[in-house]
Every structure is written in structure tokens, then in C-alpha cells.
Design a protein around this motif. Sequence first.
Motif, short mmCIF file in Angstrom:
data_model
loop_
_atom_site.label_atom_id
_atom_site.label_comp_id
_atom_site.label_asym_id
_atom_site.label_seq_id
_atom_site.Cartn_x
_atom_site.Cartn_y
_atom_site.Cartn_z
N ARG A 4 -20.74 20.00 -40.22
CA ARG A 4 -20.91 19.12 -41.37
C ARG A 4 -20.52 17.73 -40.92
O ARG A 4 -19.34 17.42 -40.74
CB ARG A 4 -20.02 19.57 -42.53
CG ARG A 4 -20.50 20.85 -43.20
CD ARG A 4 -19.55 21.24 -44.31
NE ARG A 4 -19.42 20.15 -45.29
CZ ARG A 4 -18.52 20.18 -46.27
NH1 ARG A 4 -17.70 21.20 -46.39
NH2 ARG A 4 -18.46 19.16 -47.12
N VAL A 5 -21.54 16.88 -40.68
CA VAL A 5 -21.27 15.58 -40.07
C VAL A 5 -20.53 14.63 -41.01
O VAL A 5 -20.03 13.60 -40.57
CB VAL A 5 -22.58 14.92 -39.60
CG1 VAL A 5 -23.23 15.75 -38.52
CG2 VAL A 5 -23.54 14.70 -40.77
N ASP A 6 -20.43 14.97 -42.30
CA ASP A 6 -19.73 14.08 -43.21
C ASP A 6 -18.22 14.25 -43.15
O ASP A 6 -17.47 13.47 -43.71
CB ASP A 6 -20.22 14.31 -44.65
CG ASP A 6 -20.01 15.74 -45.11
OD1 ASP A 6 -20.14 16.65 -44.26
OD2 ASP A 6 -19.71 15.94 -46.30
N PRO A 11 -13.00 22.19 -38.89
CA PRO A 11 -11.88 22.99 -39.40
C PRO A 11 -11.23 23.75 -38.25
O PRO A 11 -11.92 24.18 -37.32
CB PRO A 11 -12.56 23.94 -40.39
CG PRO A 11 -13.86 23.30 -40.73
CD PRO A 11 -14.28 22.54 -39.51
N PRO A 12 -9.91 23.90 -38.26
CA PRO A 12 -9.23 24.60 -37.16
C PRO A 12 -9.82 25.96 -36.85
O PRO A 12 -9.94 26.35 -35.68
CB PRO A 12 -7.79 24.71 -37.66
CG PRO A 12 -7.63 23.54 -38.59
CD PRO A 12 -8.97 23.39 -39.26
N SER A 13 -10.21 26.71 -37.87
CA SER A 13 -10.75 28.05 -37.64
C SER A 13 -12.07 27.99 -36.88
O SER A 13 -12.33 28.79 -35.96
CB SER A 13 -10.96 28.78 -38.97
OG SER A 13 -11.87 28.05 -39.80
N LEU A 14 -12.93 27.01 -37.22
CA LEU A 14 -14.21 26.87 -36.53
C LEU A 14 -14.00 26.39 -35.10
O LEU A 14 -14.70 26.81 -34.18
CB LEU A 14 -15.10 25.89 -37.30
CG LEU A 14 -16.55 25.74 -36.80
CD1 LEU A 14 -17.25 27.09 -36.77
CD2 LEU A 14 -17.31 24.77 -37.69
#
Length: 360
Positions: A4-6, A11-14
Amino acid sequence: FNLRVDRFELPPSLREQAKDRFRNGCSHDIESIRSLFQLSKKRPLLAFSFKPRVGVSTDALREVTMGVLQAGFNVVELDTRNLHLSEKRIDELLSIAEDVSEMEFNHVARFSPNLSLPSNEALRLCGQFIDVQSSPYVVKVDGGMEGMGTLQELRKHLYDGSDDSTEDENRSTQSHPITTTYPLLRKHLQGKIPSEQFVDLLSLSGADIIYPGGRPDLGGGARSLGAKKKTQLVDSVERYQRFTDQGWPMPTIAGGIHAGELHAFYELVGPDVAYFLGGAVALHRDGPVAGAELCSKVIDEAIRLRKEKSVGDEIPDLKNNLVKRVESSYGSGDDERFGYRSPQDLIDKVYSLDSYFDRL
């Protein structure tokens, strides 16, 4: 992975998922790259980025590659301008890669094709280049429109010397190529993805050696630094140190540097940063092999001076005869753009700047 470029931040999980899928066990960190190239403690990786803007014959490419590697370089890689990949050309490049792998140099040296291609084609060709060489394998995948996906696909496959590549939970890092990456779209995507984020995404996708952008600027031809540039120099050196402290990917010094700057760069960022040189090799008045020999000589001398330096001593300059050789090898012979940059002089003039080796 989907971005999500915005948000400008994964996110840490990703982030952990990306590391597990594309880095852990299948990518290379600084330590493993150094080990595979058998680099001594204070020796950096040297690479030549071959960037002719017009076609180059296979014989000329072979001659330059062998000469540059014989001069002490570890890698000769093809730039994206060399993506002419007919079947005949591929066979010729495979032949060069095989010959380099079998050549008895005094150090580990490899030829790197540029596989900045759709992932299926890059996978096929990568397997062919691995088949004709022994480890380490090196390939270039630049950060263009398809670069991130191609890097990820390379990391999801294990190469075992066969034409078929399969996923394997017990992947051997040594079986995977070392990937070098130039983030081509880093500046073009700034309105959507900050440069730092784009470099991070390529690294998480499996880039092992990458130009992060914003290399230290040692000043112009007048050999002076304004107040703003002094601050930027310190910030840039510290940024490179964050990469080496993290341990991956290996950052590169690139982008128009010349032989007269190598000693200062070596002292400021240390041996865990790779030197990917273009003009410093190719623009030498006597040709690229002479340019490679000169750059190797500067690095050899920088290592020798560092080994002989005692704690607290100032950093000695290169010997006068080598400085004169450096300053007369490019341009008109009195062109200040190619002047020698004394590392001690920089450290004395820039507050809070010090040598990489004094920060250990």
C-alpha cells in the motif's frame, strides 16, 4: 507481496513474511558474500559495471572482462544497456562466464550477466549461467518495472545444477546467486514511494548488493565542502554504516566516483561496502584494464596504510608517485575533478566525521 504505497511503511508482520520468504536461507548477507569471495578482513569487493552506450563485440567484452578481473577486480557486470540477449549472444555470454569461473586468478572472480527481465525468462537464463559455473554465482537484476518480482522469483527457486528449479524448504544459500541491483526507479517513484522505502523493498525482495543512493559527496573539483555538504557528508556516511551494522544488503559506492576518491571512501565507509565502478575504470586514458589496475593499486595501498596505522595516528596519504599517477590518468591531466581526496584532510575539515576503522 502487496504494497500500500500510501502508507510508506510495511507493517512489521508483512516485513517478517518478506524476510522469511525472500531472504532467510536463500539470500546473502554481507558476511556470506565476503566468505564466498574469500575476501580478507580489510579487503572490499571490487566490481566493474560495463556500460558501453553502443554495441560491443563479444571478443572485446571477453578481453576487457579478463583484463579487469586479472587486475584484481572480483566482478564484471553488464549494465542494462547490454540487454541484447539473442540465443547467439546468450551462448557467447555463457562462454565468458564459464571461462572466468575456470580461470586461475589470485582471487575469486566472476562475470555477471544482466537479467533485468520478466521473471520466467530470468529464471531460465539464471539456471543456464549457474550450470556453467561453480559457486559463487552473480547476476544483475535492476530495480525497474519488473525488478522486484524477478528478484522474488529468483529467491523462491533452488538451483541444483539442473534445468528445473524447484522450491525446497531446506534451501542452501550457496546454491543461490548473489544478486546485484541498481534501483532504477528510485527517483522516479519518489512521489509514491520514498527512495529509502524503495531500496528497502528491493532488499526485502532478495537484493544482496544494492546501490542505496545518496552516496557520500566528497566535494567538487575545488576540493572544498560547503557547510550544507559537510552535514550531508556525515549523514550519508552514517547511513552507510546503518546498512553494514544491519548486515544486509551489502551497499555499494557508485555513481561517478573516480580513483582519486577511493582512499577516502575506503576510510569513511570501510571494507563491508562494495565499490561498483564505471568511469573510474573505463575512462582511464590507457583503457579499462589500466583503469582497473590503478583502482586496485589504490585499494591495495589503502589497505596497507590501514594495517600499518597505529591507534591515534593520523591517516597517511597515498605515496606521492601514486597520487601523481591518479591525477594524470583522467581528463586533461590537470583536471581538478579527478584530484586525490585525502581522507585525513576531510576528517580534519568536517566536524564529527571520522574513519570507519576508528568507529569499531
